[in-house]
Design an enzyme around this catalytic site. Structure first.
Site, PDB file in Angstrom:
ATOM      1  N   SER A  67       0.818  -1.206   0.000  1.00  0.00           N
ATOM      2  CA  SER A  67       0.000   0.000   0.000  1.00  0.00           C
ATOM      3  C   SER A  67       0.857   1.264   0.000  1.00  0.00           C
ATOM      4  O   SER A  67       1.696   1.438  -0.887  1.00  0.00           O
ATOM      5  CB  SER A  67      -0.966  -0.053   1.192  1.00  0.00           C
ATOM      6  N   ASP A 131      -9.780  -4.279  -5.582  1.00  0.00           N
ATOM      7  CA  ASP A 131      -9.175  -3.463  -4.526  1.00  0.00           C
ATOM      8  C   ASP A 131     -10.008  -2.202  -4.324  1.00  0.00           C
ATOM      9  O   ASP A 131     -10.088  -1.359  -5.219  1.00  0.00           O
ATOM     10  CB  ASP A 131      -7.734  -3.100  -4.907  1.00  0.00           C
ATOM     11  N   HIS A 158      -7.573  -5.315  -0.865  1.00  0.00           N
ATOM     12  CA  HIS A 158      -6.287  -4.624  -0.655  1.00  0.00           C
ATOM     13  C   HIS A 158      -5.311  -5.518   0.107  1.00  0.00           C
ATOM     14  O   HIS A 158      -4.330  -5.043   0.651  1.00  0.00           O
ATOM     15  CB  HIS A 158      -6.532  -3.301   0.074  1.00  0.00           C
TER      16      HIS A 158
END
Length: 187
Positions: A67, A131, A158
């Protein structure tokens, strides 16, 4: 034993699949899950300094990132003199996310890929079409910019615990592939 570093995003080093990966990578790879301050209110300069304090620039560096940690890893490679670095980026993005305007300040300095690409030996980017945080098209764009192997999963969100990811065998497989590649280039 090879060394690798994990740079988390807006979670902690003890969340999601990170502790599992550290354990599963042993004894081949010593994975250091680095600590980042204020993960739920990240400040770019603070994170950059903290990463610099915990990761010594070296050739054949392996960085695993998730991320917001992905852009942090890219900026690290850009800032330092390293050769043959390997990146494994999960849920990567390099521009602001409309759903998360609080990250706009963190994202304003985009990576300069012309300074990153010559320092990379290999890279893999993993993303999922579903996602909800970082649209998978962002990961595809990052993968193209660093000429990475791209893995697009139909489902995975995610890749958080809330998405069912307390273990992530695909990341372990790709980490081992990147680590084995070191032996290949040293021969």
């Amino acid at each position: 034993m090879k060394n690798a570093y994990l740079i988390h995003g807006t979670s902690t080093r003890d969340d999601d699949w990170f502790p599992w990966l550290e354990e599963e990578a042993k004894p081949t790879i010593a994975l250091d899950r680095i600590w980042l301050p204020n993960p739920f209110n990240p400040q770019q300069a603070e994170w950059d300094q903290t990463v610099d304090d915990q990761i010594h620039p070296q050739d054949n560096l392996i960085l695993v990132a998730h991320s917001l940690g992905c852009i942090t890893a890219l900026r690290y490679i850009e800032r330092h003199h390293v050769k043959d670095a390997r990146l494994l980026l999960v849920g990567a993005f390099d521009k602001g996310l409309p759903a998360y305007p609080e990250l706009d300040e963190f994202m304003k300095d985009r990576p300069h890929y012309e300074h990153i690409l010559p320092k990379l030996a290999k890279a893999t980017v993993i993303t999922a079409k579903d996602d909800p945080i970082a649209p998978y098209q962002n990961s595809i764009a990052v993968a193209n910019k660093i000429r990475a192997k791209l893995i697009v999963k139909e489902k995975g969100g995610h890749f958080l615990t809330s998405d069912g990811f307390t273990k992530f065998p695909l990341v372990l497989k790709e980490l081992n592939r990147l680590a084995k590649w070191i032996n290949f280039i040293k021969k």
